[in-house]
Design a protein around this motif. Structure first.
Motif, PDB file in Angstrom:
ATOM      1  N   ARG A  36      23.951 -45.897  -3.301  1.00 36.95           N
ATOM      2  CA  ARG A  36      22.695 -45.150  -3.242  1.00 36.95           C
ATOM      3  C   ARG A  36      21.956 -45.362  -1.919  1.00 36.95           C
ATOM      4  O   ARG A  36      22.034 -46.446  -1.317  1.00 36.95           O
ATOM      5  CB  ARG A  36      21.762 -45.582  -4.377  1.00 36.95           C
ATOM      6  CG  ARG A  36      22.147 -45.068  -5.739  1.00 36.95           C
ATOM      7  CD  ARG A  36      20.944 -45.147  -6.674  1.00 36.95           C
ATOM      8  NE  ARG A  36      21.287 -44.960  -8.069  1.00 36.95           N
ATOM      9  CZ  ARG A  36      21.471 -43.775  -8.638  1.00 36.95           C
ATOM     10  NH1 ARG A  36      21.352 -42.680  -7.927  1.00 36.95           N
ATOM     11  NH2 ARG A  36      21.765 -43.701  -9.922  1.00 36.95           N
ATOM     12  N   PRO A  37      21.159 -44.350  -1.521  1.00 34.65           N
ATOM     13  CA  PRO A  37      20.504 -44.383  -0.215  1.00 34.65           C
ATOM     14  C   PRO A  37      19.066 -44.919  -0.172  1.00 34.65           C
ATOM     15  O   PRO A  37      18.546 -45.193   0.917  1.00 34.65           O
ATOM     16  CB  PRO A  37      20.449 -42.892   0.153  1.00 34.65           C
ATOM     17  CG  PRO A  37      20.261 -42.215  -1.184  1.00 34.65           C
ATOM     18  CD  PRO A  37      21.065 -43.035  -2.156  1.00 34.65           C
ATOM     19  N   GLU A  38      18.378 -45.048  -1.300  1.00 39.44           N
ATOM     20  CA  GLU A  38      16.907 -45.135  -1.263  1.00 39.44           C
ATOM     21  C   GLU A  38      16.352 -46.279  -0.419  1.00 39.44           C
ATOM     22  O   GLU A  38      15.315 -46.133   0.242  1.00 39.44           O
ATOM     23  CB  GLU A  38      16.340 -45.236  -2.694  1.00 39.44           C
ATOM     24  CG  GLU A  38      16.513 -43.970  -3.532  1.00 39.44           C
ATOM     25  CD  GLU A  38      17.930 -43.773  -4.084  1.00 39.44           C
ATOM     26  OE1 GLU A  38      18.710 -44.748  -4.074  1.00 39.44           O
ATOM     27  OE2 GLU A  38      18.251 -42.645  -4.512  1.00 39.44           O
ATOM     28  N   GLU A  43      23.245 -38.714   2.398  1.00 39.72           N
ATOM     29  CA  GLU A  43      22.022 -39.496   2.571  1.00 39.72           C
ATOM     30  C   GLU A  43      22.237 -40.856   3.204  1.00 39.72           C
ATOM     31  O   GLU A  43      21.646 -41.174   4.228  1.00 39.72           O
ATOM     32  CB  GLU A  43      21.359 -39.727   1.200  1.00 39.72           C
ATOM     33  CG  GLU A  43      20.891 -38.477   0.517  1.00 39.72           C
ATOM     34  CD  GLU A  43      19.915 -38.815  -0.592  1.00 39.72           C
ATOM     35  OE1 GLU A  43      18.790 -39.228  -0.299  1.00 39.72           O
ATOM     36  OE2 GLU A  43      20.290 -38.682  -1.766  1.00 39.72           O
ATOM     37  N   PHE A  60      19.093 -28.828 -11.111  1.00 33.82           N
ATOM     38  CA  PHE A  60      18.566 -29.773 -10.122  1.00 33.82           C
ATOM     39  C   PHE A  60      19.646 -30.224  -9.139  1.00 33.82           C
ATOM     40  O   PHE A  60      19.483 -30.149  -7.921  1.00 33.82           O
ATOM     41  CB  PHE A  60      17.967 -30.968 -10.874  1.00 33.82           C
ATOM     42  CG  PHE A  60      17.822 -32.231 -10.069  1.00 33.82           C
ATOM     43  CD1 PHE A  60      16.779 -32.373  -9.164  1.00 33.82           C
ATOM     44  CD2 PHE A  60      18.714 -33.292 -10.227  1.00 33.82           C
ATOM     45  CE1 PHE A  60      16.633 -33.553  -8.430  1.00 33.82           C
ATOM     46  CE2 PHE A  60      18.579 -34.467  -9.502  1.00 33.82           C
ATOM     47  CZ  PHE A  60      17.529 -34.594  -8.594  1.00 33.82           C
ATOM     48  N   GLU A  61      20.774 -30.684  -9.664  1.00 34.48           N
ATOM     49  CA  GLU A  61      21.826 -31.213  -8.787  1.00 34.48           C
ATOM     50  C   GLU A  61      22.381 -30.125  -7.875  1.00 34.48           C
ATOM     51  O   GLU A  61      22.625 -30.361  -6.690  1.00 34.48           O
ATOM     52  CB  GLU A  61      22.970 -31.834  -9.607  1.00 34.48           C
ATOM     53  CG  GLU A  61      22.575 -33.048 -10.433  1.00 34.48           C
ATOM     54  CD  GLU A  61      22.311 -34.311  -9.616  1.00 34.48           C
ATOM     55  OE1 GLU A  61      22.327 -34.258  -8.379  1.00 34.48           O
ATOM     56  OE2 GLU A  61      22.081 -35.362 -10.245  1.00 34.48           O
ATOM     57  N   LEU A  87      16.438 -46.389  -7.484  1.00 37.20           N
ATOM     58  CA  LEU A  87      15.900 -45.051  -7.183  1.00 37.20           C
ATOM     59  C   LEU A  87      14.444 -45.118  -6.734  1.00 37.20           C
ATOM     60  O   LEU A  87      14.006 -44.361  -5.871  1.00 37.20           O
ATOM     61  CB  LEU A  87      16.019 -44.159  -8.418  1.00 37.20           C
ATOM     62  CG  LEU A  87      17.428 -43.700  -8.821  1.00 37.20           C
ATOM     63  CD1 LEU A  87      17.420 -43.139 -10.236  1.00 37.20           C
ATOM     64  CD2 LEU A  87      17.949 -42.653  -7.842  1.00 37.20           C
ATOM     65  N   ASP A  94      10.839 -39.542 -10.030  1.00 35.47           N
ATOM     66  CA  ASP A  94      10.843 -39.761  -8.568  1.00 35.47           C
ATOM     67  C   ASP A  94      10.573 -38.572  -7.636  1.00 35.47           C
ATOM     68  O   ASP A  94       9.515 -38.474  -7.008  1.00 35.47           O
ATOM     69  CB  ASP A  94      12.138 -40.481  -8.138  1.00 35.47           C
ATOM     70  CG  ASP A  94      13.434 -39.868  -8.690  1.00 35.47           C
ATOM     71  OD1 ASP A  94      13.373 -38.794  -9.286  1.00 35.47           O
ATOM     72  OD2 ASP A  94      14.502 -40.494  -8.499  1.00 35.47           O
ATOM     73  N   SER A  95      11.525 -37.658  -7.535  1.00 32.69           N
ATOM     74  CA  SER A  95      11.402 -36.651  -6.473  1.00 32.69           C
ATOM     75  C   SER A  95      10.342 -35.590  -6.761  1.00 32.69           C
ATOM     76  O   SER A  95       9.983 -34.818  -5.862  1.00 32.69           O
ATOM     77  CB  SER A  95      12.755 -36.018  -6.174  1.00 32.69           C
ATOM     78  OG  SER A  95      13.454 -35.754  -7.368  1.00 32.69           O
ATOM     79  N   ARG A 142      21.846 -30.519  -3.785  1.00 34.11           N
ATOM     80  CA  ARG A 142      23.070 -30.781  -3.015  1.00 34.11           C
ATOM     81  C   ARG A 142      23.624 -29.512  -2.374  1.00 34.11           C
ATOM     82  O   ARG A 142      23.895 -29.490  -1.172  1.00 34.11           O
ATOM     83  CB  ARG A 142      24.142 -31.415  -3.908  1.00 34.11           C
ATOM     84  CG  ARG A 142      23.670 -32.718  -4.513  1.00 34.11           C
ATOM     85  CD  ARG A 142      24.760 -33.423  -5.297  1.00 34.11           C
ATOM     86  NE  ARG A 142      24.173 -34.407  -6.193  1.00 34.11           N
ATOM     87  CZ  ARG A 142      24.726 -35.585  -6.490  1.00 34.11           C
ATOM     88  NH1 ARG A 142      25.861 -35.926  -5.969  1.00 34.11           N
ATOM     89  NH2 ARG A 142      24.126 -36.414  -7.319  1.00 34.11           N
ATOM     90  N   THR A 197      15.318 -33.991  -1.044  1.00 34.93           N
ATOM     91  CA  THR A 197      15.548 -35.285  -1.695  1.00 34.93           C
ATOM     92  C   THR A 197      16.992 -35.751  -1.556  1.00 34.93           C
ATOM     93  O   THR A 197      17.314 -36.891  -1.875  1.00 34.93           O
ATOM     94  CB  THR A 197      15.114 -35.251  -3.174  1.00 34.93           C
ATOM     95  OG1 THR A 197      15.029 -36.589  -3.652  1.00 34.93           O
ATOM     96  CG2 THR A 197      16.116 -34.479  -4.035  1.00 34.93           C
ATOM     97  N   PHE A 235      26.309 -38.172  -2.319  1.00 31.11           N
ATOM     98  CA  PHE A 235      25.085 -38.543  -1.569  1.00 31.11           C
ATOM     99  C   PHE A 235      25.329 -39.686  -0.582  1.00 31.11           C
ATOM    100  O   PHE A 235      24.478 -39.941   0.270  1.00 31.11           O
ATOM    101  CB  PHE A 235      23.907 -38.865  -2.505  1.00 31.11           C
ATOM    102  CG  PHE A 235      24.169 -39.858  -3.605  1.00 31.11           C
ATOM    103  CD1 PHE A 235      24.419 -41.196  -3.338  1.00 31.11           C
ATOM    104  CD2 PHE A 235      24.114 -39.449  -4.939  1.00 31.11           C
ATOM    105  CE1 PHE A 235      24.631 -42.112  -4.359  1.00 31.11           C
ATOM    106  CE2 PHE A 235      24.333 -40.357  -5.975  1.00 31.11           C
ATOM    107  CZ  PHE A 235      24.594 -41.695  -5.678  1.00 31.11           C
TER     108      PHE A 235
END
Ligand code: DMJ
Length: 421
Positions: A315-317, A379, A49-50, A244, A183-184, A54, A403, A375
């Motif tokens: 974090r960006p959310e 992000e 995933f990572e 998140l 989430d994503s 990325r 994401t 991120f």
């Protein structure tokens, strides 16, 4: 922190931000580094995933923005390295993969050897593009099969549990979250439909059905009138919302237009309420940056009560949601809220050589954790930049953000690559 030993996460994650922000010299230096030093022939166990969000996402965006062939080549090369992760009885990929030996396994902590919904459900956008760019249908086939497995399963109350066993094809623990571990997955259902030029009806249906179930079972309003998204554990609600989870404001706004007519306005309202709640989680702290998780129980609202939930790791959310809300409403409060975050980042996170996370956002002085997550460049800074840019800078009609905030172009109906026969 990027665990595993493909080097250069920060450089690759930042490529498109450099390009978008017209930082030509830095983009050139980063491109040279990718050309000469980005190496996937390493003996490393990586998170599928990572690495996908990325590295594959970062390389794909850099390619689509700049047209430099090296990025396309590297993205496809890395995509091929990830394929052995799908060698499971169901085709649901392993979370971890040794990219030299091709041996995969799952996180030891995951319920009964399960794969994680937000991990295997967050490959779709990148893999569709890998097939498009390479002419090799295998990438698309792998992610379409994940859909098939999911669609065969019964869903408790219409909800998707966070854990799925790749051997048996059965759900693990019935935990449901729009934050970490879930989430994503939801984000990619919506974006798969948008990125397909709105031809992916299956993705569309899965998104709007799941949002319906989330609204019925997870979304609640606090006494003080704050809408939040709780976590669901086998039917019981934990009245906690993660940082998140705050991305969901932006997701609801992005999806509002495609919802059945009578629900569009409602989904925009929901998006605005989530944005307000997440802003509140920031403004109720001393340092004006939000905690990792905040609660709505025991007499508190939008506040972290446990010491291990008080940190902020750049974090960006929340800013992501402000950016979407600004684009869709042009209400100046979203820029104002974004500006408050800029000031707090400058005041409390800026350190020699970069920006650092903070251990406790309620403390009177910041204690730095000495980590700048990749991120932050991919992000947080990109969404801030776009929040203060014109709408025609990466317009939503043409671009869908993965994401990790890497923009990928909509694949027009007429441009879909048919496999050669
Ligand atoms: C990023 O890697 C992505 O946004 C992911 O979907 C969730 N976690 C981080 C940022 O918080």
């Amino acid at each position: 922190v990027f665990s595993g030993s493909i080097q250069g996460a920060t450089i690759v994650d930042a490529l498109d931000s450099l390009y978008i922000m017209d930082m030509h010299d830095e983009f050139k230096a980063a491109t040279d580094w990718v050309e000469k030093s980005l190496d996937f022939n390493v003996n490393a166990e990586i998170s599928v995933f990572e690495v996908n969000i990325r590295f594959v996402g970062g390389l794909l965006s850099a390619y689509y923005l700049s047209g430099e062939e090296v990025f396309r080549k590297k993205a496809v090369e890395l995509g091929e390295k990830l394929l052995p992760a799908f060698n499971t009885p169901t085709g649901i990929p392993w979370a971890l993969l040794n990219i030299k030996s091709g041996i995969g396994r799952n996180w030891p902590w995951a319920s009964g050897g399960s794969s994680i919904l937000a991990e295997f459900g967050t490959l779709h956008l990148e893999f569709m593009h890998l097939s498009q760019l390479s002419g090799n249908p295998v990438f698309a086939e792998k992610v379409m099969n994940i859909r098939k497995v999911l669609n065969r399963l019964d869903k408790p109350q219409g909800l998707y549990p966070n854990y799925l066993n790749p051997n048996s094809g059965q759900w693990g623990q019935h935990h449901v979250s729009v934050g970490g571990l879930g989430d994503s997955f939801y984000e990619y259902l919506l974006k798969a439909w948008l990125m397909s030029d709105k031809t992916d009806e299956e993705g569309k249906k899965m998104y709007y059905d799941s949002i319906q179930a989330i609204e019925s079972h997870l979304i609640r309003k606090s006494r003080g009138g704050f809408t939040y998204i709780a976590e669901w554990k086998g039917g019981l609600l934990e009245h906690k919302m993660g940082h998140l989870t705050c991305f969901a404001g932006g997701m609801f706004a992005l999806g509002a237009d495609g919802a059945p007519d009578e629900k569009t306005g409602h989904q925009m309202e929901l998006a605005a309420e989530i944005a307000r709640t997440c802003h509140e989680s920031y403004s109720r702290t001393t340092l004006k940056l939000g905690p990792e998780a905040f609660r709505f129980d025991g007499g508190v609202e939008a506040i972290a009560t446990r010491q291990n939930e008080k940190y902020f790791i750049l974090r960006p959310e929340v800013i992501e949601t402000y950016m979407y809300m600004w684009r869709f409403t042009h209400d100046p409060k979203y820029r104002q809220w974004g500006w408050e975050a800029v000031q707090a980042l400058e005041q409390y996170c800026k350190v020699n050589g970069g920006y650092s996370g903070i251990r406790d956002v309620y403390a009177s002085h910041p204690s730095h954790d000495d980590v700048q997550q990749s991120f932050f460049l991919a992000e947080t800074l990109k969404y801030l930049y776009l929040l203060f840019s014109e709408d025609d800078h990466l317009p939503f009609e043409h671009w869908v953000f993965n994401t990790e905030a890497h923009p990928l172009p909509v694949i027009r109906k007429e441009d879909v690559k048919k496999p050669e026969v």
